[in-house]
Write a protein that holds these residues in place. Structure first.
Motif, short mmCIF file in Angstrom:
data_model
loop_
_atom_site.label_atom_id
_atom_site.label_comp_id
_atom_site.label_asym_id
_atom_site.label_seq_id
_atom_site.Cartn_x
_atom_site.Cartn_y
_atom_site.Cartn_z
N ALA A 1 15.13 55.94 -7.36
CA ALA A 1 15.95 54.73 -7.48
C ALA A 1 17.42 54.99 -7.15
O ALA A 1 18.12 54.07 -6.75
CB ALA A 1 15.82 54.16 -8.88
N THR A 2 17.86 56.22 -7.29
CA THR A 2 19.25 56.56 -6.98
C THR A 2 19.56 56.29 -5.51
O THR A 2 20.66 55.86 -5.17
CB THR A 2 19.51 58.05 -7.28
N ALA A 3 18.61 56.52 -4.63
CA ALA A 3 18.83 56.37 -3.19
C ALA A 3 18.76 54.91 -2.74
O ALA A 3 19.35 54.57 -1.71
CB ALA A 3 17.81 57.20 -2.41
N VAL A 4 18.08 54.08 -3.49
CA VAL A 4 17.81 52.71 -3.03
C VAL A 4 19.09 51.93 -2.69
O VAL A 4 19.20 51.38 -1.59
CB VAL A 4 16.92 51.95 -4.04
N PRO A 5 20.10 51.84 -3.58
CA PRO A 5 21.28 51.06 -3.20
C PRO A 5 22.01 51.62 -1.99
O PRO A 5 22.57 50.86 -1.19
CB PRO A 5 22.18 51.10 -4.44
N HIS A 6 21.97 52.93 -1.82
CA HIS A 6 22.63 53.55 -0.67
C HIS A 6 21.91 53.20 0.63
O HIS A 6 22.56 52.85 1.63
CB HIS A 6 22.67 55.08 -0.85
N VAL A 7 20.60 53.26 0.62
CA VAL A 7 19.82 52.97 1.83
C VAL A 7 19.88 51.47 2.14
O VAL A 7 20.05 51.09 3.31
CB VAL A 7 18.36 53.45 1.68
N VAL A 8 19.78 50.64 1.11
CA VAL A 8 19.88 49.19 1.32
C VAL A 8 21.27 48.85 1.88
O VAL A 8 21.39 48.02 2.79
CB VAL A 8 19.60 48.43 0.00
N SER A 9 22.31 49.52 1.38
CA SER A 9 23.66 49.29 1.90
C SER A 9 23.76 49.74 3.34
O SER A 9 24.36 49.03 4.17
CB SER A 9 24.69 50.05 1.05
N TRP A 10 23.20 50.89 3.65
CA TRP A 10 23.25 51.37 5.03
C TRP A 10 22.60 50.34 5.96
O TRP A 10 23.16 50.00 7.00
CB TRP A 10 22.54 52.74 5.16
N LEU A 11 21.45 49.83 5.56
CA LEU A 11 20.76 48.83 6.37
C LEU A 11 21.57 47.54 6.49
O LEU A 11 21.72 46.99 7.57
CB LEU A 11 19.38 48.52 5.78
N GLY A 12 22.09 47.07 5.37
CA GLY A 12 22.81 45.81 5.36
C GLY A 12 24.13 45.83 6.09
O GLY A 12 24.58 44.80 6.59
N LEU A 13 24.77 47.00 6.16
CA LEU A 13 26.09 47.10 6.78
C LEU A 13 26.04 47.48 8.26
O LEU A 13 27.08 47.56 8.91
CB LEU A 13 26.95 48.10 6.00
N GLN A 14 24.85 47.70 8.78
CA GLN A 14 24.73 48.04 10.20
C GLN A 14 25.13 46.84 11.06
O GLN A 14 24.85 45.69 10.72
CB GLN A 14 23.28 48.42 10.55
N HIS A 15 25.77 47.14 12.20
CA HIS A 15 26.11 46.10 13.16
C HIS A 15 24.82 45.49 13.71
O HIS A 15 23.83 46.19 13.90
CB HIS A 15 26.95 46.70 14.30
#
Length: 157
Positions: free
Chosen positions: A42-56
C-alpha cells in the motif's frame, strides 16, 4: 525500522524505473516489476497512482507501455483504474481529465494524512503538482464546461 527503510529505498528506485526511457524487459521478466510493487504494498500505491495521473497526455510510448503493464498486472484497484484512465486519455483539456486530477488531489490529501511522517512531503509534492496541472489546463481550456469543472476542483481543499 530496517524494513521500512529498505522499502523506501526500493520505492524510489521503482519510481525512477517508471520514468526511464528504456523499455522494461519483456518475457519472463515482465512481471518482476509488478511483483516489486506488490511487495512494496500500500505504500507504493499513492506514488504509482500519482505518477500515472501526472503524466502528460496523451502518454508517451515508454509511459504508455508501463501504464499498460500496470493496468494488466497491478494488484491494486486504484493503480489499475489510474492506468486505465491514463491509457484512455487522448490529451487536451476535458472534464474527465479535470475530474481525474481533482480526485488525485483529494486522495493524496487523505493519503498524506495517514502516511508515515517521512512520506508526507512526497505526497504533498504530488498534490501540488496536480494543482499545477489543473491551473495549466485552465489556461488551455476553451469549453465553459471544462473551465467550470476546473474552477470547482481548485476551490476544493
Amino acid at each position: 525500522e530496517p524494513l521500512t527503510c529498505l522499502r523506501a529505498g526500493i520505492l524510489q528506485q521503482a519510481l525512477c524505473l517508471l520514468d526511464c526511457e528504456e523499455p522494461l524487459r519483456q518475457g519472463r521478466h515482465a512481471g518482476k516489476f509488478a511483483d516489486v510493487l506488490s511487495w512494496l504494498g500500500a505504500t507504493a500505491v499513492p506514488h504509482v497512482v500519482s505518477w500515472l495521473g501526472l503524466q502528460h497526455r496523451p502518454l508517451a510510448k515508454p509511459a504508455e507501455s508501463r501504464a499498460d503493464m500496470l493496468r494488466r498486472q497491478s494488484e491494486s484497484p486504484r493503480v489499475r483504474l489510474a492506468a486505465k484512465a491514463a491509457l484512455g486519455d487522448k490529451g487536451g483539456p476535458s472534464v474527465t481529465r479535470v475530474e481525474e486530477l481533482a480526485q488525485l488531489r483529494s486522495s493524496l490529501a487523505r493519503d498524506a494524512a495517514t502516511a508515515a511522517l517521512e512520506e508526507r512531503p512526497a505526497l504533498e509534492g504530488f498534490r501540488h503538482e496536480a494543482s499545477a496541472k489543473l491551473r495549466e489546463l485552465q489556461k488551455q481550456a476553451e469549453s465553459k464546461h471544462v473551465r467550470y469543472a476546473i474552477a470547482r476542483a481548485l476551490r476544493q481543499k
